[in-house]
Structure formats: structure tokens, C-alpha cells
Design a protein around this motif. Structure first.
Motif, PDB file in Angstrom:
ATOM      1  N   LYS A 193      82.171  71.963 -46.380  1.00 31.53           N
ATOM      2  CA  LYS A 193      81.121  70.992 -45.983  1.00 31.53           C
ATOM      3  C   LYS A 193      80.677  71.150 -47.543  1.00 31.53           C
ATOM      4  N   LYS A 194      79.988  72.042 -48.044  1.00 32.50           N
ATOM      5  CA  LYS A 194      79.056  72.206 -49.889  1.00 32.50           C
ATOM      6  C   LYS A 194      79.746  71.304 -50.386  1.00 32.50           C
ATOM      7  N   VAL A 195      81.175  71.909 -50.889  1.00 31.61           N
ATOM      8  CA  VAL A 195      81.764  71.142 -51.584  1.00 31.61           C
ATOM      9  C   VAL A 195      82.304  70.141 -51.793  1.00 31.61           C
ATOM     10  N   LEU A 196      82.721  69.447 -50.377  1.00 33.78           N
ATOM     11  CA  LEU A 196      82.547  68.624 -50.167  1.00 33.78           C
ATOM     12  C   LEU A 196      81.694  67.262 -49.657  1.00 33.78           C
ATOM     13  N   GLU A 197      81.014  67.314 -49.603  1.00 30.75           N
ATOM     14  CA  GLU A 197      79.756  67.037 -49.348  1.00 30.75           C
ATOM     15  C   GLU A 197      79.106  66.548 -51.083  1.00 30.75           C
ATOM     16  N   LYS A 198      79.637  67.739 -52.212  1.00 30.43           N
ATOM     17  CA  LYS A 198      79.118  67.140 -53.809  1.00 30.43           C
ATOM     18  C   LYS A 198      79.808  66.772 -53.957  1.00 30.43           C
ATOM     19  N   LEU A 199      81.339  66.468 -54.262  1.00 30.02           N
ATOM     20  CA  LEU A 199      82.423  65.776 -54.470  1.00 30.02           C
ATOM     21  C   LEU A 199      82.096  64.302 -53.966  1.00 30.02           C
ATOM     22  N   GLN A 200      82.353  64.004 -52.953  1.00 27.41           N
ATOM     23  CA  GLN A 200      81.986  62.863 -52.370  1.00 27.41           C
ATOM     24  C   GLN A 200      81.351  62.170 -53.497  1.00 27.41           C
ATOM     25  N   LYS A 201      79.737  62.919 -54.439  1.00 23.52           N
ATOM     26  CA  LYS A 201      79.088  61.341 -55.040  1.00 23.52           C
ATOM     27  C   LYS A 201      79.809  61.973 -56.423  1.00 23.52           C
ATOM     28  N   GLU A 202      81.226  62.265 -56.309  1.00 21.51           N
ATOM     29  CA  GLU A 202      81.156  62.112 -57.758  1.00 21.51           C
ATOM     30  C   GLU A 202      82.406  60.867 -57.666  1.00 21.51           C
ATOM     31  N   VAL A 203      82.466  60.179 -59.322  1.00 21.45           N
ATOM     32  CA  VAL A 203      83.022  59.322 -59.884  1.00 21.45           C
ATOM     33  C   VAL A 203      84.471  60.009 -60.310  1.00 21.45           C
ATOM     34  N   PHE A 204      85.583  60.351 -59.418  1.00 20.32           N
ATOM     35  CA  PHE A 204      86.586  60.210 -59.913  1.00 20.32           C
ATOM     36  C   PHE A 204      87.318  59.729 -61.044  1.00 20.32           C
ATOM     37  N   ASP A 205      88.120  60.744 -62.190  1.00 19.43           N
ATOM     38  CA  ASP A 205      88.925  60.206 -63.381  1.00 19.43           C
ATOM     39  C   ASP A 205      90.121  60.602 -62.817  1.00 19.43           C
ATOM     40  N   TYR A 206      91.268  59.377 -62.632  1.00 17.89           N
ATOM     41  CA  TYR A 206      92.619  59.089 -62.532  1.00 17.89           C
ATOM     42  C   TYR A 206      93.800  59.573 -63.469  1.00 17.89           C
ATOM     43  N   THR A 207      92.775  59.625 -65.295  1.00 16.68           N
ATOM     44  CA  THR A 207      93.565  59.233 -66.276  1.00 16.68           C
ATOM     45  C   THR A 207      94.211  60.998 -66.530  1.00 16.68           C
ATOM     46  N   THR A 208      93.553  61.803 -65.643  1.00 20.72           N
ATOM     47  CA  THR A 208      93.757  63.107 -66.165  1.00 20.72           C
ATOM     48  C   THR A 208      95.158  63.897 -66.184  1.00 20.72           C
ATOM     49  N   ASN A 209      95.506  64.928 -67.037  1.00 19.93           N
ATOM     50  CA  ASN A 209      96.375  65.121 -66.868  1.00 19.93           C
ATOM     51  C   ASN A 209      96.681  66.365 -65.323  1.00 19.93           C
ATOM     52  N   ASP A 210      95.596  66.508 -64.682  1.00 14.56           N
ATOM     53  CA  ASP A 210      95.441  67.102 -63.144  1.00 14.56           C
ATOM     54  C   ASP A 210      96.944  67.421 -62.988  1.00 14.56           C
ATOM     55  N   SER A 211      97.911  67.958 -61.792  1.00 16.25           N
ATOM     56  CA  SER A 211      98.985  67.778 -60.818  1.00 16.25           C
ATOM     57  C   SER A 211      98.574  68.721 -59.714  1.00 16.25           C
ATOM     58  N   VAL A 212      99.507  68.824 -58.729  1.00 19.34           N
ATOM     59  CA  VAL A 212      99.301  69.429 -57.607  1.00 19.34           C
ATOM     60  C   VAL A 212     100.869  69.792 -57.484  1.00 19.34           C
ATOM     61  N   LYS A 213     100.729  70.700 -56.601  1.00 23.15           N
ATOM     62  CA  LYS A 213     102.223  71.939 -56.713  1.00 23.15           C
ATOM     63  C   LYS A 213     102.392  71.994 -55.071  1.00 23.15           C
ATOM     64  N   PHE A 214     103.651  72.406 -55.054  1.00 20.32           N
ATOM     65  CA  PHE A 214     104.131  71.685 -53.494  1.00 20.32           C
ATOM     66  C   PHE A 214     105.639  72.243 -53.569  1.00 20.32           C
ATOM     67  N   SER A 215     105.439  73.816 -52.371  1.00 21.08           N
ATOM     68  CA  SER A 215     106.471  74.621 -51.984  1.00 21.08           C
ATOM     69  C   SER A 215     106.440  74.492 -50.466  1.00 21.08           C
ATOM     70  N   LYS A 216     107.408  75.152 -50.482  1.00 19.30           N
ATOM     71  CA  LYS A 216     108.187  75.274 -49.039  1.00 19.30           C
ATOM     72  C   LYS A 216     107.563  76.859 -48.434  1.00 19.30           C
ATOM     73  N   LYS A 217     107.272  77.418 -49.059  1.00 21.14           N
ATOM     74  CA  LYS A 217     107.150  79.131 -49.519  1.00 21.14           C
ATOM     75  C   LYS A 217     105.448  78.410 -49.008  1.00 21.14           C
ATOM     76  N   LYS A 218     105.023  79.866 -48.355  1.00 23.55           N
ATOM     77  CA  LYS A 218     103.404  79.771 -48.245  1.00 23.55           C
ATOM     78  C   LYS A 218     103.152  80.203 -49.484  1.00 23.55           C
ATOM     79  N   PHE A 219     101.605  79.742 -50.278  1.00 27.63           N
ATOM     80  CA  PHE A 219     100.974  79.948 -51.269  1.00 27.63           C
ATOM     81  C   PHE A 219     100.235  81.031 -51.427  1.00 27.63           C
ATOM     82  N   PRO A 220     100.078  82.302 -52.272  1.00 27.30           N
ATOM     83  CA  PRO A 220      99.235  83.015 -51.985  1.00 27.30           C
ATOM     84  C   PRO A 220      98.035  83.245 -51.892  1.00 27.30           C
ATOM     85  N   PHE A 221      97.117  84.320 -51.031  1.00 30.04           N
ATOM     86  CA  PHE A 221      96.082  83.540 -51.281  1.00 30.04           C
ATOM     87  C   PHE A 221      95.474  84.440 -52.786  1.00 30.04           C
ATOM     88  N   ASP A 222      94.731  83.288 -52.938  1.00 27.67           N
ATOM     89  CA  ASP A 222      94.492  84.043 -54.350  1.00 27.67           C
ATOM     90  C   ASP A 222      93.811  82.674 -55.037  1.00 27.67           C
TER      91      ASP A 222
END
Length: 680
Positions: free
Chosen positions: A109-138
Motif C-alpha cells: 500500500k505504501k509503495v503504491l501510494e508513493k508511486l501514484q505521485k510519480e510521473v512515469f517515463d515510458y522511454t526507458t529500456n525496462d522490460s517485464v518477463k513472463f513465464s508459465k513456471k512459477k518464479f522463485p521467491f527472490d
């Protein structure tokens, strides 16, 4: 102030202690019931402990973005100890899960409330990964903001991408659309978190109910715990035949309320604005009451929808493409049709009777004065008066129901003899027999099945196949050969129940279709067949085996079967629609089964990712909507009845269209024509 804090702390621990005691009492009763009544009870050992722990953590943090690695490791002390705790009636472990889960939600909740105030940059090289297997708890504490920033950015870009299949139409308005989507995504996420945190009892009860249900599924996937809680009451209320909005509702994997079916002729169908899998976002009435689904209890939503005082209801829905619509509906009296058997006459060179059995309902279900088997008998009488020369019985997507009805139905096509063999937890065999001489129909039969044909459907299909009474076509069935019953944990206080697997049934040959399924005599390509979740996909499913049985039976001759199968297979190879289905399945399989590449968090990349499936969906839609060459009409009796019922006329038009679009019926008719020609 210190005294108040101490009082609150003591109250919290007291409530947790009470819940632990309640959990242990319920667990003890469930385990006693399972060990006494389950078909194949397992010991409470480390295997159970690992399964329950891992499954429970998967439920609490499926996306691995809630618990940190340290928190997971803290909970891991229970991974091999749950069995010991359960046997010792010590459920203190629940307070650890509750405490860690609550802490993680507060942090989110605290993280979301902080991020809510940010202006997001959609030109970075950030990416998201997908997997049918469960990711580890890391997950580490310092990465939580970054992980949630990426998740929210993807959700926003996904939300915008679903607004249109045309990238160029969205790009010029991206800034405005991003502002709207961002507000919606944050509101939804924060609303969900707040609704859980603000109701401590709900949080603890949800965790307890999930844990108890997972405990039951360790013994087999069809054994489940459920209490008379708000969700089950809500679902049962919306699923009754009196649902006057004309909608059947369900939950998707995100626990969102979705449209499962639009009832033909009902208020929703008449608006032409609803589609299967639409997500319901808000519910309101004309008195000013408005509830956001993600933040409101199922009790309140169900009360608003079902109350007779609310004649008009407005539903705010989100379509598959992301667009949001508000639709006002006025309730009307509806008639029960969902589970009723129906029949038509299909003509192509000869007159064939078609009977659709959506489920094996019984007279206890309230859908019919009789049960499913008696309703089928009525349809057979109607069809025989119109001189049909063969019969097609459609069990596609029939998930089962009453075994007694399935047995009665089998007896209508057989002349006395064993139908199946039931085996209980003491290995006692009971041979189920049709004791009535004669049959309701003696002509040729083709039976349609697919991967969603399950349980009682498989029971019936197995008997038809063992006696060579019908040629079965379609795809292999689900593979469930077990029987369940619902038992209360306490006869004096019937608030907690377990649906328990108590018997396994076998074919009269001694073979089982558990895991194996009913393998059709003639295999036909079925859309999405390889990604249907069959029995074999469940970790705790009962195993396939074969028994020696004393059942003796006299099957019908199958002299014509080899030639009929040969002719059908030849025809299938040259049928363009079946070839289109096979080609579409290849593309579907490639999309679902191949590893998905990481997606960059730019609008163009996410848009392309979301719409990658569009061409396949267009093909699927075209295949599904293609009409066959058969002429579909009502039998003479129903034709007369329809003259006086406008509501049923609308439903009839809808059903005729569905039947006419069924390629499997077209092949079934061709098979029956082959039988007629070969039998001359």
C-alpha cells in the motif's frame, strides 16, 4: 497511550489465538472425515506439508511481488512442519502467515501510494518477463519499488492498448489516455489492498478458508472445503434459474466478476452489449447506491443485484478490448432453461434426431419435475414421431452431474446388463446394472464428446462404447472417474462442508478412464483442445489403473465400425473446416506453449504484445461462426408449442444458430448416413 496500545495488542493476539483454535478444530474434523470416508486417504506427513505450504504461498503471492525472500524464508520453517502441527492440534503457524501477509500488504500500500505521485517515463529500456513456471521467491526489499513500478507501467500500457486494435489511432492521444488509465489502475490496486486491510476478520477468514481447501485438495483435486460464506452465497444466488438480469456470473483467475453466459431472450441479451468474459467493475441502482466490485464484499453486491426492490440495475463493464461501458438493465421474470435437454431435427440426405444434454441434472436440482434421463426420453418420443433415422447425442462441454441420471440414460439404450463398476475405500466392488428389459431407442447413435466432457458424461460414454452401442466422435474427454458427495463437518452446526471423493468407477471391462479419458472412436480436431485443463494436469489426481471384475455383458456387433471409421477419417482429411481448426490449433499451441520473450515497457512493444493474438482470434471467430450445410428444424411437437411462447421463440432462434454452426454434428450425420448405406 501505552495502556491503549497494550490493550489493542492484547486484543489482536486474542483474536489470532481464537482463529488458530478454530482453524485447528476445523482441520481436525476435516482430517477425521477424510481418513474415514475418502476413497484413498493419505497419511499426514511431509509430502502433505510441502504440498499445502507451496500451494498456499502460490495463492497468497502468485506473481512473486508481495513477499520478500527474507519473509518467505521466515515462513519456510513451516514447510516441513505443517503435518506435525496439524497432528498436534497446534495451528500457531496461521498467525505467522497472517502477520507476514498483513505486513506485506501494508508495505504494498505504501509503495503504491508513493508511486501514484510519480510521473512515469515510458522511454526507458525496462522490460517485464513472463513465464508459465512459477518464479522463485527472490524479491529483496530494495527492489520492491522497482518491481511494482514495472508492474503498474505494464498494466497502464496494457489498459491503453486494449482500447483499439489500431496503434496509430491511440498514439496521438497517449498522454490523455495514460492519465486516465493510470488513475484507474492505481485506484483499483489500492482499493483491493484497502478493502482487505480494513476488514481484519475477512483477511483471516480468507486465509483460513484457502488453507483448509488446499488441505483437502492434497487428497485429490475434487475434494474441497467450503463454508456458507458470502462468496458461495453470492455465486449460488446469481446462478439460480430466477436470475432476472439474464446473466450467469462467475470469477476469473484474477478473482474478478465476469460474465460467463448471456441467457437468450433475457434483459442483457436484448441490449446486445454484453459478451462472455466481460468484467463487471461497478454495480448501482436507481436509489444512488453504487459499489465498486473490487472494493466491496460479495454480500453487498449480491444483495443489491438480487433484491426485489431494485428493479433497475446499472452494470459498468470492461470489454476484452479495454473499453468501459455502463448498461442499464430492467429485471424480468425468466424461465429455467440452462440445464434443460433440447432436441432438433437435422436433415442432410436423411432425417436425423439431435439431442443436446448440457448436464446430468436430477429432479433434486429444481430444473425439472423429472431428471435429465426422463427429459431425454421425452425428446426421443418427439423425434421418433417425426421418423428420424438416427440419433446424435451431444455431450460436448457437459461437465457431469448425477451418476444416477447417467445410469438411467444408459439403460434407455441397452437391454439389461452391467453398466459400470464402483469401488469404495475398502476395495469393495459394486456392479451397477440396468435392470429394465427393453430400450427406449434401438436405432444407430453417434455420441459427441470433447475435453470438457467429464464425470457423468464419461460414465455414460464409457457404457455406450463398451457395448458398441454408439460411435463416439470428437476429442478425448477430461479423464475424471471418481464420485464425490457433500458432507457436513458437524451434523449439529451445518456451516462447514467438505465435498469428498468417496468412490472410483471403472468400466465393465475392468479398465478405467481416470486420467486416460474416453478415447473417441473417431478423433476430430477441436479448437483449443491441447490447452484444456484435463485431469492429468492436477498434481494430486487419482492414478489410472485396471481391475479384474466379474461383470459379464453382451456387446452389440461392431461389424460395420471399421468401414464407418475409415470413411469418416477420409472425409475429415478433406473437410476444409476441420483443416482450418487444425491449422488454428497449431498457431494457438505455438503461442501458448512457446516461451514468451521479455517485453520492453514502451507503448509500441506492449501494444504489439497484447495484439499478437488478434489474427488468431479472427480465424477462430470465423471458424466458430461458419454454418454447416445441414437444415436444422424443430420437431413437430415443439413447433406447435413455440407458437404461443415469444420468450422461448427467442431462445429457440439462438439455439438453432448454435446447432447449425456445429461442424461435429455435420460429420455425425455423415456417419449415420454411412451406417444406413452399409446396412442396406
Amino acid at each position: 497511550m501505552k495502556k491503549l496500545s497494550l490493550a489493542l495488542l492484547l486484543t489482536t493476539f486474542s483474536l489470532l489465538g481464537q482463529n488458530e483454535v478454530k482453524t485447528c478444530e476445523t482441520l481436525s474434523k476435516i482430517n477425521a472425515l477424510i481418513q474415514r470416508e475418502h476413497y484413498q486417504p493419505k497419511p499426514i506427513d511431509d509430502s502433505l506439508s510441502v504440498f499445502v505450504f507451496d500451494s498456499f504461498l502460490d495463492v497468497l503471492d502468485a506473481n512473486r511481488n508481495l513477499f520478500t525472500k527474507i519473509e518467505y524464508e521466515k515462513l519456510c520453517k513451516h514447510r516441513l512442519q505443517l503435518d506435525n502441527s496439524i497432528l498436534q492440534n497446534n495451528c500457531a503457524f496461521m498467525s505467522d502467515f497472517v502477520t507476514v501477509y498483513k505486513s506485506a500488504l501494508n508495505r504494498k500500500k505504501k509503495v503504491l501510494e508513493k508511486l501514484q505521485k510519480e510521473v512515469f517515463d515510458y522511454t526507458t529500456n525496462d522490460s517485464v518477463k513472463f513465464s508459465k513456471k512459477k518464479f522463485p521467491f527472490d524479491l529483496v526489499l530494495t527492489d520492491i519499488e522497482r518491481v511494482w513500478r514495472k508492474r503498474i507501467k505494464y498494466d497502464i500500457l496494457e489498459d491503453i492498448s486494449k482500447l483499439s486494435p489500431n496503434l496509430d489511432s491511440l498514439t496521438p492521444h497517449f498522454t490523455k489516455l495514460e492519465k486516465t488509465s493510470k488513475a484507474k489502475i492505481f485506484d483499483t490496486n489500492l482499493c483491493k489492498v484497502n478493502s482487505i486491510l480494513e476488514d481484519t476478520n475477512r483477511l483471516e477468514n480468507d486465509l483460513q478458508n484457502n488453507f483448509l481447501n488446499i488441505f483437502c485438495t492434497y487428497f485429490d483435486p475434487h475434494s474441497n472445503y467450503f463454508s456458507m460464506d458470502a462468496k458461495s452465497s453470492f455465486m449460488s444466488g446469481l446462478s439460480t434459474s430466477n436470475l432476472s438480469l439474464g446473466l450467469n456470473i462467475g470469477f476469473n483467475e484474477k478473482e474478478e466478476i465476469i460474465i460467463e453466459e448471456i441467457v437468450p431472450g433475457g434483459p442483457a441479451a436484448k441490449t446486445d452489449k454484453f459478451e462472455k468474459d466481460d468484467v463487471i467493475l461497478k454495480v448501482s441502482n436507481t436509489k444512488g447506491d453504487e459499489y465498486s466490485v473490487s472494493c466491496t464484499s460479495m454480500e453487498k453486491i449480491g444483495e443489491l443485484i438480487l433484491s426485489d426492490s431494485n428493479v433497475e440495475i446499472e452494470l459498468t463493464i470492461q470489454k476484452k478490448n479495454g473499453t468501459i461501458q455502463s448498461v442499464r438493465l430492467r429485471k424480468q421474470v425468466m424461465k429455467a432453461t440452462e440445464n434443460a435437454v433440447f432436441s432438433y431435427i437435422a436433415e442432410a440426405k436423411s432425417k436425423i434426431g439431435y439431442i443436446n444434454i448440457p448436464s446430468f441434472y436430477s429432479n433434486f436440482d429444481g430444473y425439472s419435475i423429472q431428471g435429465c434421463a426422463d427429459d431425454v426420453a421425452k425428446e426421443i418420443v418427439k423425434l421418433q414421431k417425426d421418423n428420424v433415422e438416427g440419433l446424435v447425442i451431444d455431450l460436448q462441454n457437459n461437465g457431469g452431474g448425477s451418476m444416477e441420471e447417467a445410469m438411467k440414460l444408459a439403460g434407455m439404450f441397452l437391454d439389461i446388463g452391467p453398466i459400470s463398476v464402483l469401488v469404495d475405500n475398502k476395495s469393495k466392488q459394486t456392479i451397477l446394472k440396468d435392470g429394465n428389459r427393453g430400450s427406449a431407442y434401438n436405432g444407430p447413435i453417434v455420441l459427441l464428446i470433447n475435453g470438457n466432457s467429464a464425470s457423468a458424461s464419461e460414465f455414460f460414454a464409457a457404457s455406450m462404447q463398451d457395448y458398441n452401442r454408439a460411435i463416439i466422435i470428437g476429442s478425448t474427454s477430461l479423464g475424471k472417474a471418481s464420485m464425490q458427495t457433500i458432507l457436513p463437518l458437524d451434523q449439529n452446526n451445518q456451516q462447514d462442508f467438505v465435498k469428498l471423493t468417496i468412490e472410483k468407477f471403472y468400466r465393465i471391462t475392468g479398465d478405467s478412464h481416470q486420467i486416460k479419458g474416453i478415447v473417441p472412436d473417431i478423433a476430430l480436431p477441436v479448437l483449443f483442445d491441447s490447452i484444456i485443463q484435463r485431469e492429468i494436469s492436477f498434481k494430486t489426481a487419482l492414478k489410472y489403473d485396471v481391475i479384474t471384475t466379474k461383470a459379464r455383458f453382451n456387446p452389440f456387433s461392431k461389424t460395420l465400425f471399421p468401414k464407418i471409421i475409415e470413411l469418416s477419417n477420409s472425409r475429415i482429411k478433406n473437410t476444409s473446416r476441420f483443416n482450418e481448426i487444425s491449422l488454428a490449433n497449431e498457431q494457438i499451441n505455438a503461442l501458448y506453449n512457446n516461451p514468451k520473450k521479455p517485453t520492453r515497457l514502451t507503448f509500441k512493444d506492449v501494444f504489439n504484445d497484447i495484439h499478437e493474438i488478434d489474427p488468431i482470434w479472427k480465424k477462430v471467430k470465423k471458424i466458430v461462426e461458419s454454418e454447416s450445410n445441414n437444415t436444422i428444424s424443430n420437431n413437430s411437437f415443439d413447433l406447435e408449442q413455440l407458437k404461443f411462447d415469444v420468450f422461448q421463440q427467442e431462445i429457440n432462434r439462438y439455439k438453432i444458430k448454435e446447432v447449425k454452426n456445429n461442424p461435429y454434428l455435420e460429420e455425425a450425420i455423415a456417419i449415420l448416413n454411412d451406417y444406413k448405406n452399409l446396412n442396406k
